[in-house]
Design an enzyme around this catalytic site. Structure first.
Site, PDB file in Angstrom:
ATOM      1  N   CYS A 108       0.887  -1.168   0.000  1.00 42.46           N
ATOM      2  CA  CYS A 108       0.000   0.000   0.000  1.00 42.46           C
ATOM      3  C   CYS A 108       0.918   1.208   0.000  1.00 42.46           C
ATOM      4  CB  CYS A 108      -0.911   0.001   1.233  1.00 42.46           C
ATOM      5  SG  CYS A 108      -1.861   1.532   1.394  1.00 42.46           S
ATOM      6  N   SER A 112      -1.175   2.020   4.622  1.00 44.73           N
ATOM      7  CA  SER A 112      -0.728   0.726   5.134  1.00 44.73           C
ATOM      8  C   SER A 112      -1.843  -0.321   5.031  1.00 44.73           C
ATOM      9  CB  SER A 112      -0.284   0.874   6.588  1.00 44.73           C
ATOM     10  OG  SER A 112      -1.314   1.482   7.349  1.00 44.73           O
ATOM     11  N   CYS A 113      -2.680  -0.233   3.988  1.00 49.81           N
ATOM     12  CA  CYS A 113      -3.818  -1.151   3.830  1.00 49.81           C
ATOM     13  C   CYS A 113      -3.335  -2.602   3.798  1.00 49.81           C
ATOM     14  CB  CYS A 113      -4.572  -0.820   2.556  1.00 49.81           C
ATOM     15  SG  CYS A 113      -5.263   0.851   2.590  1.00 49.81           S
TER      16      CYS A 113
END
Lengths: 204, 225
Positions: A108, A112-113
C-alpha cells in the site's frame, strides 16, 4: 528545533510518543469518550486472536481442496467469511494465485492497507517508507532483501492497495508436500508468503 | 500534486531490513495503545475512514517524515478530534474544565469490541453510475493527479501512476469515492476497477519487461485510451 509543526493541534500534546498516546488516552477517558477496558480488548484481539494463522488456514485449505480453491479465487470475501474471517479491513477480499509464470506481491504505497482478518496488524516493514516507496518500482530488489530470487521467466505483478479491496497472495504449494494434512500444510505457510515477499517453508 | 504520503516509486529510502516473522505484533506497548485509542475514537462516529486517512496525510511534510508510524496515527487523531469539535485546544493543553461529554453515550465498551471489529465497514454501494469500462479495455489515468472536488484534498491515484495507460483487469463493483467522502461531500459511489499497468509504462528503468503493477482506481480517475 521544535519536534512538531505548531500549526497543528497535536503539537499541544507531549512530544515523546508514549507520553503523547497516554495524554490523549487520559483526556478521552476522563470525558467518558473511551473505555480503557475496551482498549485492552482491542489490543488483545490483534495481539492474540487475529493473525497470520487465519490466512495460513485459508491457504492450506486451498492447497488441499481444488473446489475450495476455485471458489476462493472466484469470490474470496464470501469464502473466507464462511470460515469466520471477516471484519474490519477485510470487507472486500481478493486472493491472487502465484504460478510459475507470475509472482504476486502486495503493498500500500499511500498508507498501510492490509487484510487484517486474515493476517492481523501489518509488520513494521510493511508500513515503512522504504517498502512503500520501493515495492512498486523495484520489486525484485525488494524480494532479494527478503532472500527471495525468482526464476528469470517469472513475471512480478505488484498490487498497490489504493482502495478498500484487500489482497492475499496464494503461494504455490511446495514440492514434496503430498500426503500432508491441512494442519501440516498450514505450518508451511509463512505470513510473508501471503504478502508475496516470501515463499512457503519446504516440508522437512 | 498530492502530498507527502504519496511515495510510491520514490528513490533514496534505503534497505527495508524486515524484522523476523515472530517479532511482537506491537514493538512497544504504546503502539498497541495508539492503535486502540484510534479505533475506539473512530467508533464515536464523527468521521469515516477516508477522513481519518486524510488527517494523517495532512500532517506537515516535516512531521510526516519524522514521525514513526503510530506517532502519525495519534497526531492525526488529535488534530481530527479538535477539527471535529470533539475536543478543544484547552482539552489538549490539559486546562479544560471537566464535564460530561455529549458523545459519551456512544463510547465503545469492552463487551462490544469483538462484534464492532467483526462487523467491519463495507465500502461497496449501489450506484447510479453505470460501469463505463469492461475488462480488457485500455484506459488512461488522469493527469495531473489531484482531488477534482477539493483543491489539495484526499485522492487515491498515486502520482507515479498519473497519465499512464493500462488495461482494465476486473470490475470490483461500485465503491464509496474517497475524494468526496473524505470531505463531507457524500459517499458518491462509482465503479471501481483493478487496472494493470506494464512496469515500463510507469518506470524509466523497469526491472523486467514482463513485470506489472495493479492499482484499484475509481471510474472518475480514468478516461478511454
Amino acid at each position: 528545533m521544535p519536534h512538531d509543526d505548531h500549526d497543528h493541534p497535536h503539537a499541544l500534546l507531549p512530544p515523546e510518543p508514549a507520553l503523547r498516546v497516554k495524554a490523549l488516552e487520559t483526556i478521552l477517558t476522563r470525558k467518558g469518550l473511551i473505555d480503557p477496558a475496551a482498549l485492552d480488548e482491542i489490543i488483545d484481539t490483534y495481539q492474540n486472536k487475529i493473525g497470520p494463522q487465519n490466512g495460513a488456514h485459508v491457504v492450506a485449505r486451498a492447497w488441499s481442496d481444488p473446489a475450495f480453491k476455485a471458489a476462493l479465487l472466484e469470490d474470496a470475501t464470501s469464502v473466507v467469511a464462511d470460515l469466520g474471517y471477516y471484519g474490519r479491513q477485510g470487507e472486500h477480499m481478493v486472493v491472487v494465485e502465484n504460478t510459475p509464470e507470475q509472482h504476486n506481491m502486495v503493498v500500500c504505497t499511500l498508507c498501510s492497507c492490509y487484510p487484517w482478518p486474515l493476517l492481523g496488524i501489518p509488520p513494521g516493514w510493511y508500513k515503512s517508507d522504504a517498502y512503500r516507496a520501493r515495492a512498486v518500482r523495484e520489486p525484485r530488489k525488494v524480494l532479494a532483501e527478503f532472500g527471495v530470487t525468482l526464476p528469470k521467466n517469472t513475471a512480478v505483478r505488484v498490487w498497490d492497495s489504493t482502495a478498500e479491496i484487500r489482497y492475499l497472495v496464494l503461494p504455490m504449494r511446495p514440492e514434496g508436500a503430498d500426503g500432508l494434512s491441512e494442519d501440516e500444510l498450514a505450518a508451511l505457510v509463512t505470513r510473508d508468503s501471503m504478502i508475496g515477499t516470501g515463499l512457503p517453508k519446504e516440508p522437512s | 500534486m498530492t502530498r507527502v504520503h504519496d511515495m510510491g516509486g520514490r528513490f533514496g529510502d534505503g534497505p527495508i531490513n524486515p524484522e523476523p516473522e515472530d517479532a511482537a505484533v506491537f514493538a512497544e506497548d504504546w503502539h498497541g495503545r495508539a492503535l486502540a485509542v484510534t479505533l475506539a475514537a473512530g467508533f464515536l462516529g464523527q468521521w469515516n475512514i477516508d477522513v481519518s486517512r486524510h488527517a494523517r496525510e495532512r500532517l506537515s511534510p516535516k512531521d510526516y517524515a519524522q514521525f514513526s508510524y503510530y506517532e502519525k496515527w495519534i497526531s492525526g487523531l488529535a488534530d481530527l478530534l479538535v477539527e471535529k469539535g470533539v475536543l478543544s485546544l484547552d482539552d489538549l493543553r490539559g486546562v479544560a474544565v471537566e464535564h460530561t461529554h455529549p458523545l459519551a453515550a456512544r463510547v465503545l465498551k469492552a463487551d462490544a469490541v469483538a462484534s464492532a471489529l467483526a462487523k467491519g465497514g463495507p465500502a461497496d454501494r449501489l450506484s447510479n453510475t453505470a460501469a463505463q469500462f469492461k475488462p480488457g479495455q485500455t484506459v488512461r489515468t488522469l493527469r495531473p493527479t489531484a482531488n477534482r472536488l477539493v483543491d489539495g484534498g484526499h485522492t487515491r491515484l498515486p502520482i507515479y501512476a498519473t497519465g499512464a495507460t493500462g488495461r482494465i483487469l476486473r470490475l470490483h463493483g461500485s465503491h464509496v469515492l474517497p475524494d468526496s467522502n473524505a470531505h463531507g461531500l457524500g459517499e458518491a459511489p462509482e465503479p471501481l476497477y483493478a487496472v494493470v499497468f506494464q512496469a515500463s509504462e510507469l518506470w524509466a528503468e523497469p526491472e523486467h519487461p514482463a513485470d506489472e503493477v495493479v492499482l484499484d482506481l475509481w471510474q472518475s480517475y480514468l478516461e478511454p485510451a
